[in-house]
Design an enzyme around this catalytic site. Structure first.
Site, PDB file in Angstrom:
ATOM      1  N   THR A   1     -24.959  -8.484  -0.186  1.00 55.95           N
ATOM      2  CA  THR A   1     -24.171  -9.464   0.415  1.00 55.95           C
ATOM      3  C   THR A   1     -24.980 -10.696   0.743  1.00 55.95           C
ATOM      4  O   THR A   1     -25.214 -11.915   0.631  1.00 55.95           O
ATOM      5  CB  THR A   1     -23.591  -9.225   1.711  1.00 55.95           C
ATOM      6  OG1 THR A   1     -22.616  -8.158   1.319  1.00 55.95           O
ATOM      7  CG2 THR A   1     -22.719 -10.239   2.254  1.00 55.95           C
TER       8      THR A   1
ATOM      9  N   LEU B   1     -25.349  -7.294   7.715  1.00 53.72           N
ATOM     10  CA  LEU B   1     -25.155  -7.402   6.099  1.00 53.72           C
ATOM     11  C   LEU B   1     -25.928  -6.631   5.116  1.00 53.72           C
ATOM     12  O   LEU B   1     -27.283  -6.352   5.393  1.00 53.72           O
ATOM     13  CB  LEU B   1     -25.241  -8.820   5.650  1.00 53.72           C
ATOM     14  CG  LEU B   1     -24.590  -9.898   6.655  1.00 53.72           C
ATOM     15  CD1 LEU B   1     -24.753 -11.325   6.032  1.00 53.72           C
ATOM     16  CD2 LEU B   1     -23.021  -9.809   6.564  1.00 53.72           C
ATOM     17  N   SER B   2     -25.285  -6.237   4.302  1.00 53.85           N
ATOM     18  CA  SER B   2     -25.791  -5.130   2.923  1.00 53.85           C
ATOM     19  C   SER B   2     -26.743  -6.273   2.566  1.00 53.85           C
ATOM     20  O   SER B   2     -26.470  -7.459   2.284  1.00 53.85           O
ATOM     21  CB  SER B   2     -24.871  -4.644   2.189  1.00 53.85           C
ATOM     22  OG  SER B   2     -24.108  -5.692   1.406  1.00 53.85           O
ATOM     23  N   PRO B   3     -28.100  -5.713   1.686  1.00 51.81           N
ATOM     24  CA  PRO B   3     -28.863  -6.775   1.016  1.00 51.81           C
ATOM     25  C   PRO B   3     -27.874  -7.117  -0.164  1.00 51.81           C
ATOM     26  O   PRO B   3     -28.252  -8.373  -0.551  1.00 51.81           O
ATOM     27  CB  PRO B   3     -29.676  -5.403   0.267  1.00 51.81           C
ATOM     28  CG  PRO B   3     -30.135  -4.378   1.494  1.00 51.81           C
ATOM     29  CD  PRO B   3     -28.301  -4.485   1.919  1.00 51.81           C
TER      30      PRO B   3
END
Length: 242
Positions: free
Chosen positions: A63, A59-61
């Site tokens: 998200t 996951l992106s930071p």
């Protein structure tokens, strides 16, 4: 560049009005404290984008921040993370509630091993990571004040709801093709917080490191059921058989 400086820049960008996904003081402090490079490597650590690793989506930071703001854990809460992945989310939670209060599970064995190694390298070896079917949770440590499900499901898994404390909260992506981030209480009451896009929660046999995945079997069963209920050629209204 110093990773601490990069972490600070990353969190500053997540707090900026253009994103605004980090709003709580605890989350800002926690994300500044966790060395993300211990989980994904220096080149990818502080870019705000998702990517693939060991067959899972990291996951992106931003998200991660959305999930944890919705989860809103309190100090000393007992927390279960379903979908341990690389272990980063569990580490951020450990900064809030204490590493010994965080348990994480994943259905893929090599991800469990990777998460354990990453957490130990980052200084959070007290976080428990076990290989389990996510839908079953981890009842040995229940009840949980907070449960975070990092995979989409059509409805809240009953076993996870049963493992929530009476005043507990679960956060999950709810839905199939159209998903929304949702908070769910122990009675199953939901609050929807906006659209998201997560991969579906896997069951035993579907993990990335199995020799033969059984999602095809499930899909075949569904297609067979639909075909059995559909009209055959001679039943179609648009065919003039005379």
């Amino acid at each position: 560049m110093d990773p601490a400086v990069l972490r600070g820049d990353m969190v500053d960008s997540l707090q900026h009005d253009s994103k605004g996904v980090v709003q709580s003081a605890w989350l800002s402090a926690a994300m500044r404290a966790v060395p993300r490079e211990a989980f994904v490597g220096e080149q990818q650590a502080y870019s705000d984008r998702p990517f693939e690793r060991l067959g899972t989506r990291v996951l992106s930071p931003s998200t991660v921040a959305r999930l944890l703001e919705a989860l809103a854990p309190e100090e000393d809460d007992d927390v279960l993370v379903v979908g341990a992945g690389i272990g980063y989310t569990a580490a951020v939670l450990a900064e809030r509630v204490g590493a010994a209060n965080v348990q994480a599970i994943d259905i893929t064995r090599r991800l469990v091993i990777d998460a354990r190694q990453n957490l130990a390298k980052a200084g959070y070896e007290e976080v428990l990571v076990d290989r389990r079917d996510g839908a079953d949770g981890l009842p040995e440590y229940a009840p949980y004040d907070r449960i975070l499900l990092e995979a989409a499901a059509i409805e809240p898994p009953r076993a996870l709801l049963a493992q929530l404390a009476d005043d507990g909260r679960m956060v999950m992506p709810l839905g199939a093709s159209q998903q929304t981030l949702a908070t769910v209480d122990a009675d199953g009451e939901t609050q929807r917080l906006g659209s998201v896009a997560f991969r579906p929660m896997l069951v035993e046999g579907e993990q990335a490191d199995t020799v033969e995945r059984n999602r095809t079997r499930r899909e075949d069963q569904e297609h067979a059921r639909r075909n059995a209920q559909s009209r055959t050629g001679w039943e179609q209204d648009w065919i003039d058989w005379d």
